[in-house]
Design a protein around this motif. Sequence first.
Motif, PDB file in Angstrom:
ATOM      1  N   GLU A   1       0.777  -1.187  -0.124  1.00 56.47           N
ATOM      2  CA  GLU A   1      -0.059   0.014  -0.293  1.00 56.47           C
ATOM      3  C   GLU A   1       0.893   1.279   0.120  1.00 56.47           C
ATOM      4  OE1 GLU A   1      -3.724   0.156   2.403  1.00 56.47           O
ATOM      5  OE2 GLU A   1      -2.592   1.755   3.532  1.00 56.47           O
ATOM      6  N   GLU A   2       0.341   2.146  -0.855  1.00 53.93           N
ATOM      7  CA  GLU A   2       1.266   3.490  -0.815  1.00 53.93           C
ATOM      8  C   GLU A   2       1.287   4.212   0.453  1.00 53.93           C
ATOM      9  OE1 GLU A   2       3.725   6.021  -2.519  1.00 53.93           O
ATOM     10  OE2 GLU A   2       2.764   4.345  -3.624  1.00 53.93           O
ATOM     11  N   LEU A   3       2.095   4.396   1.152  1.00 47.30           N
ATOM     12  CA  LEU A   3       2.341   4.782   2.525  1.00 47.30           C
ATOM     13  C   LEU A   3       2.692   6.299   2.396  1.00 47.30           C
ATOM     14  CD1 LEU A   3       3.915   1.872   4.455  1.00 47.30           C
ATOM     15  CD2 LEU A   3       1.629   2.410   4.258  1.00 47.30           C
ATOM     16  N   VAL A   4       1.373   7.286   2.978  1.00 46.26           N
ATOM     17  CA  VAL A   4       1.859   8.738   3.125  1.00 46.26           C
ATOM     18  C   VAL A   4       1.489   8.846   4.587  1.00 46.26           C
ATOM     19  CG1 VAL A   4       1.121  10.812   2.223  1.00 46.26           C
ATOM     20  CG2 VAL A   4       0.939   8.816   0.774  1.00 46.26           C
ATOM     21  N   GLY A   5       2.351   9.957   5.110  1.00 41.42           N
ATOM     22  CA  GLY A   5       2.125  10.249   6.466  1.00 41.42           C
ATOM     23  C   GLY A   5       2.632   9.287   7.472  1.00 41.42           C
ATOM     24  N   CYS A   6       2.096   9.468   8.491  1.00 44.37           N
ATOM     25  CA  CYS A   6       2.407   8.456   9.808  1.00 44.37           C
ATOM     26  C   CYS A   6       1.662   7.143   9.564  1.00 44.37           C
ATOM     27  CB  CYS A   6       1.911   9.081  11.066  1.00 44.37           C
ATOM     28  SG  CYS A   6       1.879   7.934  12.439  1.00 44.37           S
ATOM     29  N   ARG A   7       2.427   6.302   9.530  1.00 45.69           N
ATOM     30  CA  ARG A   7       1.837   4.759   9.293  1.00 45.69           C
ATOM     31  C   ARG A   7       0.863   4.152  10.404  1.00 45.69           C
ATOM     32  NH1 ARG A   7       6.802   2.255   6.099  1.00 45.69           N
ATOM     33  NH2 ARG A   7       7.241   4.282   4.787  1.00 45.69           N
TER      34      ARG A   7
ATOM     35  N   ARG B   1      -4.742   3.725  13.037  1.00 40.01           N
ATOM     36  CA  ARG B   1      -5.290   3.103  14.442  1.00 40.01           C
ATOM     37  C   ARG B   1      -4.886   3.873  15.597  1.00 40.01           C
ATOM     38  NH1 ARG B   1      -1.270  -2.365  13.924  1.00 40.01           N
ATOM     39  NH2 ARG B   1      -3.018  -3.319  15.345  1.00 40.01           N
ATOM     40  N   CYS B   2      -4.622   5.137  15.194  1.00 41.18           N
ATOM     41  CA  CYS B   2      -4.171   5.992  16.359  1.00 41.18           C
ATOM     42  C   CYS B   2      -5.291   6.899  16.915  1.00 41.18           C
ATOM     43  CB  CYS B   2      -3.076   7.095  15.935  1.00 41.18           C
ATOM     44  SG  CYS B   2      -2.363   7.974  17.410  1.00 41.18           S
ATOM     45  N   HIS B   3      -5.666   6.811  18.354  1.00 36.55           N
ATOM     46  CA  HIS B   3      -6.896   7.279  18.509  1.00 36.55           C
ATOM     47  C   HIS B   3      -6.383   8.857  18.882  1.00 36.55           C
ATOM     48  CE1 HIS B   3      -5.933   7.512  23.038  1.00 36.55           C
ATOM     49  NE2 HIS B   3      -5.127   6.150  22.552  1.00 36.55           N
ATOM     50  N   TYR B   4      -5.208   9.370  19.096  1.00 39.49           N
ATOM     51  CA  TYR B   4      -4.837  10.503  19.594  1.00 39.49           C
ATOM     52  C   TYR B   4      -5.145  11.592  18.060  1.00 39.49           C
ATOM     53  CZ  TYR B   4      -2.228   8.918  23.752  1.00 39.49           C
ATOM     54  OH  TYR B   4      -1.924   8.310  24.916  1.00 39.49           O
ATOM     55  N   ALA B   5      -4.574  10.855  17.123  1.00 45.35           N
ATOM     56  CA  ALA B   5      -4.762  11.794  15.787  1.00 45.35           C
ATOM     57  C   ALA B   5      -6.096  12.527  15.834  1.00 45.35           C
ATOM     58  CB  ALA B   5      -4.427  10.972  14.668  1.00 45.35           C
ATOM     59  N   ASP B   6      -7.249  11.690  16.113  1.00 48.43           N
ATOM     60  CA  ASP B   6      -8.455  12.199  15.873  1.00 48.43           C
ATOM     61  C   ASP B   6      -8.748  13.171  17.149  1.00 48.43           C
ATOM     62  OD1 ASP B   6      -8.970  11.215  13.539  1.00 48.43           O
ATOM     63  OD2 ASP B   6      -9.420   9.264  14.339  1.00 48.43           O
TER      64      ASP B   6
ATOM     65  N   GLY C   1      -6.986  16.377  17.056  1.00 42.12           N
ATOM     66  CA  GLY C   1      -7.280  17.302  15.945  1.00 42.12           C
ATOM     67  C   GLY C   1      -6.229  17.570  15.025  1.00 42.12           C
ATOM     68  N   ILE C   2      -5.414  16.762  14.762  1.00 45.87           N
ATOM     69  CA  ILE C   2      -4.234  16.834  13.972  1.00 45.87           C
ATOM     70  C   ILE C   2      -4.196  15.813  13.054  1.00 45.87           C
ATOM     71  CG2 ILE C   2      -2.726  17.905  15.632  1.00 45.87           C
ATOM     72  CD1 ILE C   2      -1.389  15.372  16.180  1.00 45.87           C
ATOM     73  N   ALA C   3      -5.351  14.974  12.729  1.00 47.22           N
ATOM     74  CA  ALA C   3      -5.358  13.837  11.634  1.00 47.22           C
ATOM     75  C   ALA C   3      -4.819  14.301  10.338  1.00 47.22           C
ATOM     76  CB  ALA C   3      -6.563  13.285  11.944  1.00 47.22           C
ATOM     77  N   ASP C   4      -5.122  15.350   9.833  1.00 46.88           N
ATOM     78  CA  ASP C   4      -4.967  15.915   8.611  1.00 46.88           C
ATOM     79  C   ASP C   4      -3.276  16.069   8.492  1.00 46.88           C
ATOM     80  OD1 ASP C   4      -7.525  16.200   8.063  1.00 46.88           O
ATOM     81  OD2 ASP C   4      -7.387  18.503   8.317  1.00 46.88           O
ATOM     82  N   ARG C   5      -2.747  16.575   9.490  1.00 48.81           N
ATOM     83  CA  ARG C   5      -1.452  16.562   9.278  1.00 48.81           C
ATOM     84  C   ARG C   5      -0.509  15.305   9.349  1.00 48.81           C
ATOM     85  NH1 ARG C   5       2.513  19.102  14.160  1.00 48.81           N
ATOM     86  NH2 ARG C   5       4.172  19.465  13.010  1.00 48.81           N
ATOM     87  N   CYS C   6      -1.191  14.277  10.348  1.00 47.58           N
ATOM     88  CA  CYS C   6      -0.485  12.989  10.483  1.00 47.58           C
ATOM     89  C   CYS C   6      -0.831  12.312   9.023  1.00 47.58           C
ATOM     90  CB  CYS C   6      -1.244  12.240  11.583  1.00 47.58           C
ATOM     91  SG  CYS C   6      -1.161  12.926  13.169  1.00 47.58           S
ATOM     92  N   ALA C   7      -1.789  12.492   8.217  1.00 48.66           N
ATOM     93  CA  ALA C   7      -2.027  11.737   7.050  1.00 48.66           C
ATOM     94  C   ALA C   7      -1.238  12.237   5.906  1.00 48.66           C
ATOM     95  CB  ALA C   7      -3.626  11.942   6.609  1.00 48.66           C
ATOM     96  N   ALA C   8      -0.993  13.802   6.200  1.00 49.81           N
ATOM     97  CA  ALA C   8      -0.179  14.182   5.012  1.00 49.81           C
ATOM     98  C   ALA C   8       1.457  14.089   5.165  1.00 49.81           C
ATOM     99  CB  ALA C   8      -0.526  15.653   4.944  1.00 49.81           C
ATOM    100  N   VAL C   9       1.886  14.429   6.052  1.00 50.87           N
ATOM    101  CA  VAL C   9       3.328  14.359   6.226  1.00 50.87           C
ATOM    102  C   VAL C   9       3.841  13.372   7.499  1.00 50.87           C
ATOM    103  CG1 VAL C   9       5.404  15.882   6.466  1.00 50.87           C
ATOM    104  CG2 VAL C   9       3.223  16.865   5.954  1.00 50.87           C
TER     105      VAL C   9
ATOM    106  N   CYS D   1       6.539  10.731  16.207  1.00 44.39           N
ATOM    107  CA  CYS D   1       5.161  11.238  16.310  1.00 44.39           C
ATOM    108  C   CYS D   1       4.927  12.590  16.529  1.00 44.39           C
ATOM    109  CB  CYS D   1       4.591  10.641  17.538  1.00 44.39           C
ATOM    110  SG  CYS D   1       3.017  10.714  17.995  1.00 44.39           S
ATOM    111  N   TRP D   2       4.016  13.090  15.626  1.00 43.19           N
ATOM    112  CA  TRP D   2       3.768  14.605  15.546  1.00 43.19           C
ATOM    113  C   TRP D   2       3.169  15.019  16.937  1.00 43.19           C
ATOM    114  CZ3 TRP D   2       6.408  17.021  12.242  1.00 43.19           C
ATOM    115  CH2 TRP D   2       6.308  16.598  11.039  1.00 43.19           C
ATOM    116  N   ALA D   3       2.506  14.281  17.646  1.00 44.19           N
ATOM    117  CA  ALA D   3       1.871  14.680  18.794  1.00 44.19           C
ATOM    118  C   ALA D   3       2.810  14.847  19.822  1.00 44.19           C
ATOM    119  CB  ALA D   3       0.639  13.658  19.178  1.00 44.19           C
ATOM    120  N   VAL D   4       3.686  13.704  20.085  1.00 47.11           N
ATOM    121  CA  VAL D   4       4.910  13.929  21.003  1.00 47.11           C
ATOM    122  C   VAL D   4       5.940  15.147  20.663  1.00 47.11           C
ATOM    123  CG1 VAL D   4       6.603  12.771  21.848  1.00 47.11           C
ATOM    124  CG2 VAL D   4       4.658  11.430  21.075  1.00 47.11           C
ATOM    125  N   GLU D   5       6.356  15.127  19.306  1.00 53.28           N
ATOM    126  CA  GLU D   5       7.212  15.981  18.938  1.00 53.28           C
ATOM    127  C   GLU D   5       6.728  17.635  19.460  1.00 53.28           C
ATOM    128  OE1 GLU D   5       8.393  16.051  15.210  1.00 53.28           O
ATOM    129  OE2 GLU D   5       9.956  17.485  15.272  1.00 53.28           O
TER     130      GLU D   5
END
Lengths: 373, 316
Positions: free
Chosen positions: A312-318, A322-327, A330-338, A354-358
Amino acid sequence: MSLSGSPADRASVPPVATSATSPIAALDAAPAREPLIEIRNLRVQLPTRDGLVSAIDGIDLTIGRGEIVALVGESGSGKSMTALSIARLLPPAAKVVSGTILLDGVDLLKLTDREMDRVRGSRIAMLFQQPKATLDPTSRVGEQVGETLRFQRHVGRRQAWARSVELLADVGIPEADRRARAYAHQLSGGMAQRVMTAAAISGEPELLIADEPTTALDVTVQAQILRLLTTKVRDHGLSMLLITHDLGIVSTIADRVVVLYAGKVVEDGPTARIINEPNHPYTEALMRSSLLIPLADGRLYAIPGGTPPPGEELVGCRFRARCHYADELGIADRCAAVEPGLHACESDAHHCRCWAVEDGLIQVQPASAGSLP
Amino acid sequence: MARFIVRRTIFLLATLFAVSVLAFVMPYFGEGDPARMILRARMGGELALDPAVVEAVRRQFGLDQPIPIQYLRWLEAAVTGDFGQSFTNRQPVGGIVLRALGVSFLLALAALVLATIIAVPLGILAALRSGGRRDSVIVTLTQGLVALPEYWLAPLGMLVFALWLGWLPAAGWTSPISVILPASVLCLRPLAYLLGVTRASMITVLESPYITAARSRGLSQFLTLRRHGLKNAMVPVMTLFSIWLAGTLGGSVVIEVIFNIPGLGRVMYEAVVNADMPVVQAGVLATVGLAIVINTLTDIGYAALNPAILVGESNG
């Protein structure tokens, strides 16, 4: 340290990193031990019906001398592939597309096949998951234990046999002289893993790669084999790369933990930090699911969903799907994109992807608080 | 191991006994009166037979006795090597069959050994890089060999090597080099099968954990193959070898007829045509008997190759 040096070069050059006069070494010396294995940007691809698939997608991994590093992650995360890459025993179809694997500064991927044959057994030894299946059913176990000595050290057949018997006794096999003449089918799984351990340490290697060495064994035997392994590793000052998904094992014997997810390192750091304060949401979930402590409703925790299907083409966080934090954050878009990079956490020895941790959005709290005993 | 061999040998003797009953009784199911068959065979044609002569022959050969009695007499003589006389030329049957069996066995063994010597290394080469170009060339070539019929290859071989090049005798069984051409023709089909099995078996073995483990102990690919690959991969190859050896023994009629080789296939063919019962009986017993012996030796061979096979034996 020369990256392209041959084994002969290496023998003649004194180990620079330990030299007290080197200012660079002095800077580096603080957190880590002298590195034995340094994997940089390793990428391995496997051909499938849908074309080439990355089994390992740019892994960095360092194993210090005398250090026990645990490699954890779900099936298909690339754990075994990493192990086989180091020993250059990948299945023929698998291709290393980039990266370096330095052993004492020498890139194993650049060695000729014959040079690599001399590295295996004498410098890098391996243990596998199915100990009985890793013994040739048609050959006496003593014969197999003595092979590294016979064919690497050119020890005579009788001497090698005598040494095999000693080694078998040394790994706790009773009546070693009789057991040396046994065949694999006459041994229990635990005995077979002891035999494999004897074979692995016979060539006095510097690195032992143990790929789920106790997964196939009875629970009672698992502890014995682990004790044997740690004793041998500590006694001989070996480094060990321990591949496992059993976090109980990790917490008791590993110095450092590297967590793989879908072919990438998502977190690495000292064992105590990873176990007690996992930063990455995946590590946290892995920790929760392996504790076997019932949730409020009495069920056991399981990480929702599955690893992304290979190819599968993997874009963003792999781990995003499955991550509940992303939603929640409210950073799901960023996690999905980069895709997030591997960034340092509080200490230089601890890294997380991890974006959220960073961004400090997740309050890292001892995961142990509510759930760990 | 010793117990295993004893058990196999007892089983072998029991099977031989059963085969001897079948071999003896079989000809009786075919034509009618054996006494008339004897006379017909000797006279070489359908004549008006004198009933008194038929009766005399019947008594002379013990054919007036019940079949079980006849069988026991035959068996009693057979264990001492006496299988009676040929109806056609009055020669001792034991000698005829033994000589023919020797010729056929030599031919079959030469063909199978030749096939194995070529097939096993090629099969291993193909397996080492399965899916590669070398592999596909080897596999395609050998699949072609299976399709070639012997009755076409044999005359072609004679034409090229005997008539044009003059290297080998065209036919007959006179000197050791007589075996080369027929064995070469006979070896092609088993070669193709042996190669296929060697390749498949070796591919499976090479993927086994114990091969990776042996490499991890520092053994080179060649040493790993020699010490751990070959023995494990050879078990199915041995099976096929023994099946083909047993099958070729009685089944090389076409080759024996074309090359004029006095083997068992040709002797049996002629005996059946002439209704020469003692030869048919002894021939069937010899062919089947040797096949069973080969099978037993193969079983013992397995156990020698892979001791794990003995595990089920000692419990069963």
